[in-house]
Design an enzyme around this catalytic site. Structure first.
Site, PDB file in Angstrom:
ATOM      1  N   HIS A 102      38.978  41.453  33.772  1.00  0.00           N
ATOM      2  CA  HIS A 102      40.395  41.643  33.485  1.00  0.00           C
ATOM      3  C   HIS A 102      40.986  42.705  34.396  1.00  0.00           C
ATOM      4  O   HIS A 102      40.267  43.475  35.032  1.00  0.00           O
ATOM      5  CB  HIS A 102      40.597  42.054  32.024  1.00  0.00           C
ATOM      6  CG  HIS A 102      39.632  43.139  31.595  1.00  0.00           C
ATOM      7  ND1 HIS A 102      38.417  42.856  31.001  1.00  0.00           N
ATOM      8  CD2 HIS A 102      39.685  44.489  31.701  1.00  0.00           C
ATOM      9  CE1 HIS A 102      37.772  43.988  30.765  1.00  0.00           C
ATOM     10  NE2 HIS A 102      38.518  45.000  31.181  1.00  0.00           N
ATOM     11  N   GLN A 167      45.282  44.314  28.945  1.00  0.00           N
ATOM     12  CA  GLN A 167      44.223  43.940  29.903  1.00  0.00           C
ATOM     13  C   GLN A 167      44.087  42.422  30.003  1.00  0.00           C
ATOM     14  O   GLN A 167      43.126  41.845  29.480  1.00  0.00           O
ATOM     15  CB  GLN A 167      42.884  44.530  29.459  1.00  0.00           C
ATOM     16  CG  GLN A 167      42.796  46.044  29.593  1.00  0.00           C
ATOM     17  CD  GLN A 167      41.641  46.608  28.790  1.00  0.00           C
ATOM     18  OE1 GLN A 167      41.606  46.500  27.572  1.00  0.00           O
ATOM     19  NE2 GLN A 167      40.693  47.222  29.466  1.00  0.00           N
ATOM     20  N   ASP A 169      42.994  38.845  30.990  1.00  0.00           N
ATOM     21  CA  ASP A 169      41.779  38.316  31.633  1.00  0.00           C
ATOM     22  C   ASP A 169      42.142  37.566  32.904  1.00  0.00           C
ATOM     23  O   ASP A 169      43.146  36.840  32.943  1.00  0.00           O
ATOM     24  CB  ASP A 169      41.068  37.325  30.700  1.00  0.00           C
ATOM     25  CG  ASP A 169      40.053  38.005  29.795  1.00  0.00           C
ATOM     26  OD1 ASP A 169      40.353  39.105  29.303  1.00  0.00           O
ATOM     27  OD2 ASP A 169      38.983  37.412  29.568  1.00  0.00           O
ATOM     28  N   ASP A 199      31.169  45.330  34.306  1.00  0.00           N
ATOM     29  CA  ASP A 199      31.744  45.424  32.967  1.00  0.00           C
ATOM     30  C   ASP A 199      31.924  44.032  32.345  1.00  0.00           C
ATOM     31  O   ASP A 199      32.341  43.094  33.015  1.00  0.00           O
ATOM     32  CB  ASP A 199      33.124  46.096  33.110  1.00  0.00           C
ATOM     33  CG  ASP A 199      33.790  46.389  31.785  1.00  0.00           C
ATOM     34  OD1 ASP A 199      33.263  47.242  31.056  1.00  0.00           O
ATOM     35  OD2 ASP A 199      34.829  45.768  31.486  1.00  0.00           O
ATOM     36  N   TYR A 203      32.154  37.378  29.520  1.00  0.00           N
ATOM     37  CA  TYR A 203      33.443  36.751  29.163  1.00  0.00           C
ATOM     38  C   TYR A 203      34.217  36.157  30.330  1.00  0.00           C
ATOM     39  O   TYR A 203      35.414  35.891  30.201  1.00  0.00           O
ATOM     40  CB  TYR A 203      34.337  37.793  28.463  1.00  0.00           C
ATOM     41  CG  TYR A 203      33.600  38.658  27.472  1.00  0.00           C
ATOM     42  CD1 TYR A 203      33.103  38.103  26.290  1.00  0.00           C
ATOM     43  CD2 TYR A 203      33.385  40.012  27.712  1.00  0.00           C
ATOM     44  CE1 TYR A 203      32.397  38.886  25.389  1.00  0.00           C
ATOM     45  CE2 TYR A 203      32.685  40.804  26.810  1.00  0.00           C
ATOM     46  CZ  TYR A 203      32.200  40.240  25.658  1.00  0.00           C
ATOM     47  OH  TYR A 203      31.507  41.014  24.764  1.00  0.00           O
ATOM     48  N   GLU A 241      26.597  44.738  31.976  1.00  0.00           N
ATOM     49  CA  GLU A 241      26.980  45.121  30.626  1.00  0.00           C
ATOM     50  C   GLU A 241      27.209  43.848  29.829  1.00  0.00           C
ATOM     51  O   GLU A 241      28.265  43.236  29.907  1.00  0.00           O
ATOM     52  CB  GLU A 241      28.261  45.970  30.604  1.00  0.00           C
ATOM     53  CG  GLU A 241      28.477  46.573  29.234  1.00  0.00           C
ATOM     54  CD  GLU A 241      29.890  46.441  28.663  1.00  0.00           C
ATOM     55  OE1 GLU A 241      30.132  46.958  27.565  1.00  0.00           O
ATOM     56  OE2 GLU A 241      30.749  45.804  29.285  1.00  0.00           O
ATOM     57  N   HIS A 306      29.953  56.168  26.695  1.00  0.00           N
ATOM     58  CA  HIS A 306      31.352  56.558  26.540  1.00  0.00           C
ATOM     59  C   HIS A 306      32.075  55.730  25.478  1.00  0.00           C
ATOM     60  O   HIS A 306      33.233  55.997  25.164  1.00  0.00           O
ATOM     61  CB  HIS A 306      32.068  56.399  27.878  1.00  0.00           C
ATOM     62  CG  HIS A 306      32.117  54.951  28.311  1.00  0.00           C
ATOM     63  ND1 HIS A 306      30.986  54.264  28.679  1.00  0.00           N
ATOM     64  CD2 HIS A 306      33.140  54.081  28.402  1.00  0.00           C
ATOM     65  CE1 HIS A 306      31.330  53.022  28.990  1.00  0.00           C
ATOM     66  NE2 HIS A 306      32.621  52.879  28.824  1.00  0.00           N
TER      67      HIS A 306
HETATM   68  C1  NOJ Z   1      33.254  47.905  28.207  1.00  0.00           C
HETATM   69  C2  NOJ Z   1      33.539  49.338  28.524  1.00  0.00           C
HETATM   70  O1  NOJ Z   1      32.362  50.092  28.365  1.00  0.00           O
HETATM   71  C3  NOJ Z   1      34.640  49.800  27.592  1.00  0.00           C
HETATM   72  O2  NOJ Z   1      34.849  51.184  27.691  1.00  0.00           O
HETATM   73  C4  NOJ Z   1      35.894  49.010  27.892  1.00  0.00           C
HETATM   74  O3  NOJ Z   1      36.894  49.347  26.964  1.00  0.00           O
HETATM   75  C5  NOJ Z   1      35.640  47.502  27.834  1.00  0.00           C
HETATM   76  N1  NOJ Z   1      34.421  47.114  28.490  1.00  0.00           N
HETATM   77  C6  NOJ Z   1      36.770  46.747  28.479  1.00  0.00           C
HETATM   78  O4  NOJ Z   1      36.743  46.917  29.868  1.00  0.00           O
END
Ligand code: NOJ
Ligand code: CA
Length: 525
Positions: A102, A167, A169, A199, A203, A241, A306
């Site tokens: 996104h 955000q 996509d 990230d 999706y 991730e 985080h």
């Molecule tokens: C995963 C990230 O770690 C998180 O901080 C973020 O809000 C979402 N992806 C969306 O990018």
């Protein structure tokens, strides 16, 4: 042979939070450069930088408005170049977030797309006349978003977003989007970056009748990226991730032709569960369900990051239990998780914090530390969203914690100074000076882990199944790791021979006595 990333110590940094070089109250890249020696001292091998790009920061930078530049608050491209050079000069590597899924609604692509149905950028996003499509896709930011579709007045259509409505996509069915992302990667790889933490990869594509996660089209595109990287930038890495169960995450390694690394999400809550229950069962359970991965790949393991401590990869019953134990106050919860730092989660008990790290370092995978957790920093629950775990790094005592030369009220957030997590103790300078501090003991543990090659690759965990279940005792290669999860002194009958603890140097035979929350990494003499 192990590759550099398979046994690296990773360290996650929020650029805003680490060190402010110009006194404007917010961290920046020149500040981070000043602290590279600190990272070396701790034993870090690779830094993971949260998004550094221009952004309205409705999601703290994960809403990118320009992929080819640096957020002005963080510095310039020249600063970034210098950061890479200075890091490499010290033998440190740098990876940064690559947000594929996104962009920010402020990104020129989205601005152009919403303004004109016939703009070529319209097809960069996913539009619909109804909010009914892809109904099986879950909403991730449950506390804020009701739907993955938002109506855009200007566009006269709904647009698709898996995270905040700010955000949108990207549409990966559009070859131009696929190509654009390769250009983004090329730009940063040319600048010398060592890889990306990619990230939200599950999706990328959407398909009707599916939950729109982990689709074959998504894997095919990711494999394409990897092929391209291997061809042009061999030795640089991709870290996935994918907040999924091990079986689904396993697919992101492909046959060693997709990601080099992937976070192991489900093991994390079970580390906390085992620590709280005082028995190893949850860890045994998840490791038994963790498939083998290709030779040149590695899991990335972590205690905190985080985001909220996510409880997506546990059962409903486990989630309720974890919330009750670790987030007794409603304000500690966020979406399906817990928005607290490591030290507060473990009641500031240094024994438990070290034990959690010892498990992290001795179980399979390359560990990631979250900035500030090495000095047991507290969190700020009065801040919204995940900001309470993103406060300034505490370098020394004093009103700005040595983070900035600004006046305290100018800081983007205040250092943590509470009775349980006093700044006077939770700062780098104080802990450096104290041989028994969390910082120094963790640093020593990192150094030991680096020496122990049995911990570096894919050596499986072989549990001592007939030992007391309050012990997480297991073999990794020639190493016998013994962790006491209970608040009680326990003993373990050792296999014949003379043993030495790789951490303390203590020698032992026959019976090992393990203090409450103590641990030993034993090698035969
Ligand atoms: C995963 C990230 O770690 C998180 O901080 C973020 O809000 C979402 N992806 C969306 O990018
Ligand atoms: Ca600054």
């Amino acid at each position: 042979m192990t590759e550099w990333y398979q046994n690296a110590i990773f360290y996650e940094i929020h650029p805003r939070a680490f060190c402010d070089s110009n006194g404007d109250g917010a961290g920046d890249l020149p500040g981070l450069i000043e602290k590279l020696d600190y990272l070396k001292e701790l034993g870090v091998d690779c830094v993971w930088l949260l998004p550094i790009y221009p952004s309205p920061r409705r999601d703290d930078g994960y809403d990118i408005a320009d992929y080819f530049s640096i957020h002005p608050e963080y510095g310039t491209l020249e600063d970034f170049r210098r950061l890479v050079t200075e890091a490499h000069r010290r033998g440190l590597r740098i990876i940064a977030d690559l947000v594929l899924n996104h962009v920010s609604d402020q990104h020129p692509w989205f601005q152009a797309a919403r303004a004109d149905r016939h703009s070529p950028y319209r097809e960069y996003f996913v539009w619909s006349d109804t909010a009914e499509r892809y109904a099986e896709a879950r909403v991730i930011f449950l506390d804020t978003e009701r739907s993955n579709w938002s109506w855009d007045e200007q566009a006269g259509q709904y647009y698709w977003h898996r995270f905040y409505a700010s955000q949108p996509d990207l549409n990966f069915d559009n070859p131009k989007v696929q190509q654009a992302m390769l250009e983004v990667m090329d730009f940063w790889l040319k600048l010398g970056i060592d890889g990306f933490r990619a990230d939200a990869v599950p999706y990328l594509f959407e398909r009707e009748g599916t939950n729109c996660e982990n689709l074959p089209e998504t894997h095919a595109y990711l494999k394409k990226i990897r092929r391209w990287m291997d061809e042009h930038y061999p030795g640089r890495i991709l870290l996935a991730e994918a907040n999924q169960w091990p079986q689904e995450t396993r697919a992101y390694f492909g046959d060693g032709d997709e990601f080099h690394m992937a976070f192991h999400f489900p093991v994390m809550p079970r580390l906390f569960k085992a620590l709280c229950e005082g028995r190893r069962t949850a860890l045994e359970w998840i490791l038994a369900r963790t498939p083998e991965i290709p030779e040149a790949c590695q899991w990335c393991t972590f205690l905190r990051n985080h985001d909220e401590l996510t409880l997506e990869m546990v059962t409903e019953e486990e989630r309720q239990w974890m919330w009750a134990e670790y987030a007794p106050q409603p304000r500690m919860r966020l979406n399906l998780g817990i928005r607290r730092r490591l030290a507060p989660l473990l009641n500031g008990d240094t024994r438990k914090i070290l034990l959690a790290n010892a498990l992290l370092f001795s179980l399979p995978g390359a560990p990631i530390l979250y900035y500030g957790d090495e000095i047991g920093m507290g969190d700020d629950l009065t801040l919204p969203d995940r900001n309470g775990v993103r406060t300034p790094m505490q370098w020394q005592a004093g009103p700005t914690a040595g983070f900035s030369a600004a006046r305290p009220e100018q800081l983007y957030a205040q250092p943590i100074d509470t009775p349980d997590f006093p700044l006077a103790r939770c700062n780098v300078a104080a802990q450096r000076a104290d041989p028994q501090s969390l910082f120094n003991r963790l640093r020593a543990l990192i150094a030991v882990r680096k020496r122990l090659t049995d911990l570096h690759g894919h050596e499986p965990v072989r549990w001592l199944t007939d030992s007391d279940e309050r012990l997480a005792a297991f073999w990794r290669g020639q190493l016998l790791a013994v962790h006491n999860l209970a608040d009680a002194q326990l003993s373990l009958r050792l296999p014949p021979g003379d043993w030495q603890d790789a951490i303390s140097g203590v020698q032992v035979r026959d019976v090992l006595t393990i203090p409450p929350f103590g641990f030993f990494w034993l090698l035969r003499l």
